[in-house]
Structures are given as structure tokens and as C-alpha cells.
Design an enzyme around this catalytic site. Structure first.
Site, PDB file in Angstrom:
ATOM      1  CD  GLU A 103      -3.009   0.681   2.417  1.00  0.00           C
ATOM      2  OE1 GLU A 103      -3.515  -0.431   2.667  1.00  0.00           O
ATOM      3  OE2 GLU A 103      -3.159   1.671   3.140  1.00  0.00           O
ATOM      4  CG  ASP A 105      -1.592   4.421   2.661  1.00  0.00           C
ATOM      5  OD1 ASP A 105      -2.353   3.967   1.822  1.00  0.00           O
ATOM      6  OD2 ASP A 105      -1.221   3.805   3.678  1.00  0.00           O
ATOM      7  CD  GLU A 107      -3.871   6.692   5.505  1.00  0.00           C
ATOM      8  OE1 GLU A 107      -4.752   5.824   5.480  1.00  0.00           O
ATOM      9  OE2 GLU A 107      -2.925   6.666   6.317  1.00  0.00           O
ATOM     10  CD  GLN A 116       0.077   8.630   8.814  1.00  0.00           C
ATOM     11  OE1 GLN A 116       0.174   9.025   9.964  1.00  0.00           O
ATOM     12  NE2 GLN A 116      -0.621   7.553   8.496  1.00  0.00           N
ATOM     13  CB  THR A 117       3.535   9.675   2.832  1.00  0.00           C
ATOM     14  OG1 THR A 117       4.707   9.907   3.617  1.00  0.00           O
ATOM     15  CG2 THR A 117       3.170  10.955   2.088  1.00  0.00           C
ATOM     16  CG  ASN A 118       2.209   4.032   6.425  1.00  0.00           C
ATOM     17  OD1 ASN A 118       3.404   3.672   6.467  1.00  0.00           O
ATOM     18  ND2 ASN A 118       1.301   3.561   7.261  1.00  0.00           N
ATOM     19  NE  ARG A 127       8.957   0.222   5.288  1.00  0.00           N
ATOM     20  CZ  ARG A 127       8.358  -0.962   5.394  1.00  0.00           C
ATOM     21  NH1 ARG A 127       7.047  -1.046   5.306  1.00  0.00           N
ATOM     22  NH2 ARG A 127       9.065  -2.055   5.581  1.00  0.00           N
ATOM     23  CD  GLU A 128       2.892   5.073  10.629  1.00  0.00           C
ATOM     24  OE1 GLU A 128       4.076   4.878  11.015  1.00  0.00           O
ATOM     25  OE2 GLU A 128       1.946   4.309  10.909  1.00  0.00           O
ATOM     26  CD1 TRP A 191      -6.101   4.374  13.098  1.00  0.00           C
ATOM     27  CD2 TRP A 191      -5.019   6.143  12.266  1.00  0.00           C
ATOM     28  NE1 TRP A 191      -6.222   4.351  11.726  1.00  0.00           N
ATOM     29  CE2 TRP A 191      -5.569   5.416  11.197  1.00  0.00           C
ATOM     30  CE3 TRP A 191      -4.285   7.302  11.987  1.00  0.00           C
ATOM     31  CZ2 TRP A 191      -5.421   5.804   9.858  1.00  0.00           C
ATOM     32  CZ3 TRP A 191      -4.135   7.690  10.658  1.00  0.00           C
ATOM     33  CH2 TRP A 191      -4.689   6.949   9.615  1.00  0.00           C
TER      34      TRP A 191
END
Ligand SMILES: *[C@@H]1O[C@H](CO)[C@@H](O)[C@H](O)[C@H]1NC(C)=O
Ligand SMILES: *[C@@H]1O[C@H](CO)[C@@H](O)[C@H](O)[C@H]1NC(C)=O
Length: 272
Positions: A103, A105, A107, A116-118, A127-128, A191
């Protein structure tokens, strides 16, 4: 037979019209929360609405094995925590157990402007990297883009690279290789903070549904590594882009999993 024809037809569309200014229905279908999802008559804009009863989401019709994916997005303007507005790539089936899922992301956490990217790399993710932006993402549309090719994954905001995740298989690490859908959604996540429901409904807007990518199934994903696709030619950022990314991250990154020994992962020392 009809289903097969339809599939072939949409794959042809995906191949030949990837640069056309696409309507929503050419590339995507509503996925969930259908009565909270509105498409304008020209199919050039989608609104996703979140209230106490539901959020909503849409998904690309096809899966892809590489590409330069983008969308224009305006997040809800009413201020709250706890509402996640997203644009991401995800391997099918969705929500697999840790260790069987990829994935990538974008978000937004709440609507106060942090994005936030992950990256889930066939594991539990975490891996935020979280960023402030140099603009108010609820005021106007901005472009959120993900490059995924055999060499690197790059997250861009308005063409500024903000994060790179390299193919480090040469160092024994994993790298996304399963076909992925594109999805976008609005939903509430504990969260991501506490929702102020007195501000509801929260409405996210999306535009620009076309993108350039290689349609793939699990058996054909390696064909998406071909040099004939322009997005596979970018082995790394050029000097200007590296400089842009460094200065952006220095000024705007507010959380980085790589910065603490307890959350860091092996790629942290290799992605620079
Ligand atoms: C990652 O890079 C290796 C070469 O180092 C290549 O063989 C492999 O196909 C790449 N992985 C993906 C998923 O593109
Ligand atoms: C670096 O890449 C960007 C984006 O593709 C491009 O606009 C720019 O001209 C490139 N700069 C150099 C010095 O190659």
C-alpha cells in the site's frame, strides 16, 4: 463472454487513453458509501461526504503494475480531527493480514492540514512520514501524485517530491511487485484524533481522474517494468528535485519513522 469483452475493452481504454482528460467513470467506480458519493453530470468531479452514518470511497476499475498516478483533491473545510481523507494504491484483496499486502498512501489526518504518507511493503507498514503543507489543502485543489516504477516510489505534492522509497532488493529488502488498485476515500479513524461531529458533514472533492499507468494482473505485472513506459525511465530524482525535496522535508516534515531507533527500518539508511 460479455464480461470478457467488457474487460478487454476497458484494458484497451486504459492503454490507449491514459493521457486523455478522463471522466471519472472511464477510470473509476464507486466502491462503498454509495449514497455519500456524488459525481457531477460531466463526471469531472466527485464529492465524498462523511457524516455520522457513513463515509464513502471509490476505486480504479483496473489494477496496475507501474505508473504515474495522480488526482486533484480538496479536503473538507470544516475543522476536525479523526477524519481521514485519502488517495492511495493498494494491492488486492484489500485489508490483508500483515505480511501479505502492499500500500502507498496519502492520508490527511483530520482537516487541519497535516498529510501522512505511508508504505506497506508486504508487512505491517508503519513507515509513516507526516508533513505540513505550504498551502491550506481545504481551500483549493492541489495535485497528489505517486510514481511507482521498478526503481523507486516517489510521492509528489504539486510536482514537488516529498518522499522517495527506493527499490532496495539488491540489499535484500522487499519492494512492491503485486498489482495495485487506486482508491480514494473519506472515513473516520480513532488513531487520527477525535471527530467534532458538530461540524459534520465533511465533504472532500476530487478532480482529474486520468493518469498514466500499466494495467496488470498478477501474472502480467513484470511486463509493466518495460522501458516503453515513460514513467519507468526515472531511475532517481534529478539534482533540482533532490534539492527541492531536501528543503521541503527540512521545513515541513513533522513526523518520521526513520528518526527513532524504535520505529526505524532497514531502508532508512538506504533511501537517501
Ligand atoms: C527491483 O529491482 C531489481 C533490480 O535491482 C529488479 O530485478 C526488480 O524487478 C525490481 N522490482 C520491481 C518490483 O520492479
Ligand atoms: C528535473 O526534473 C524536473 C521534473 O521532471 C524537470 O522539470 C526539470 O527540468 C529537471 N531538471 C534538470 C536540471 O534536469
Amino acid at each position: 463472454m460479455a464480461f470478457f469483452m467488457l474487460n478487454v475493452f476497458s484494458i484497451l481504454l486504459g492503454v490507449f487513453f491514459t493521457n486523455a482528460n478522463g471522466s471519472f467513470y472511464q477510470y473509476y467506480s464507486p466502491l462503498w458509501g454509495l449514497n455519500h458519493l456524488t459525481v457531477n453530470p460531466q463526471a469531472t468531479e466527485v464529492q465524498l461526504l462523511m457524516d455520522r452514518s457513513s463515509g464513502a470511497g471509490f476505486r480504479s476499475k483496473l489494477e496496475y503494475g507501474s505508473g504515474l498516478f495522480h488526482i486533484r483533491m480538496k479536503i473538507p473545510d470544516r475543522k476536525t480531527g479523526g477524519i481521514v481523507t485519502s488517495f492511495y494504491l493498494t494491492s488486492a484483496p484489500d485489508n490483508q493480514d500483515p505480511g501479505n499486502h502492499y500500500e502507498l498512501d496519502f492520508e490527511f489526518l483530520g482537516t487541519t492540514g497535516k498529510v501522512q504518507t505511508n508504505v506497506y511493503d508486504n508487512d505491517e507498514g508503519h513507515r509513516e512520514q507526516t508533513f505540513n503543507l505550504w498551502f491550506d489543502p481545504s481551500k483549493d485543489f492541489h495535485t497528489y501524485e505517486i510514481l511507482w516504477n521498478p526503481h523507486q516510489i516517489v510521492f509528489f505534492v504539486d510536482k514537488i517530491p516529498i518522499r522517495v522509497f527506493k527499490n532496495n532488493t539488491a540489499h535484500g529488502l522487499d519492494y512492491p511487485w503485486k498489482p495495485m488498485h487506486i482508491e480514494a476515500s473519506i472515513w473516520d479513524a480513532e488513531w487520527a484524533g477525535v471527530v467534532d461531529w458538530s461540524q459534520a458533514p465533511f465533504i472532500a472533492h476530487y478532480q482529474d481522474f486520468d493518469f498514466s499507468a500499466c494495467p496488470a494482473q498478477i501474472s502480467t505485472v513484470s511486463q509493466c517494468n518495460s522501458d516503453k513506459y515513460f514513467w519507468n525511465g526515472q531511475w532517481e530524482l534529478n539534482a533540482t528535485q533532490k534539492q527541492q525535496m531536501r528543503s521541503y522535508r527540512n521545513s515541513y516534515m513533522v513526523y518520521d519513522y526513520c528518526s527513532k531507533p524504535t520505529t526505524s527500518k532497514p531502508e532508512c539508511s538506504l533511501n537517501n
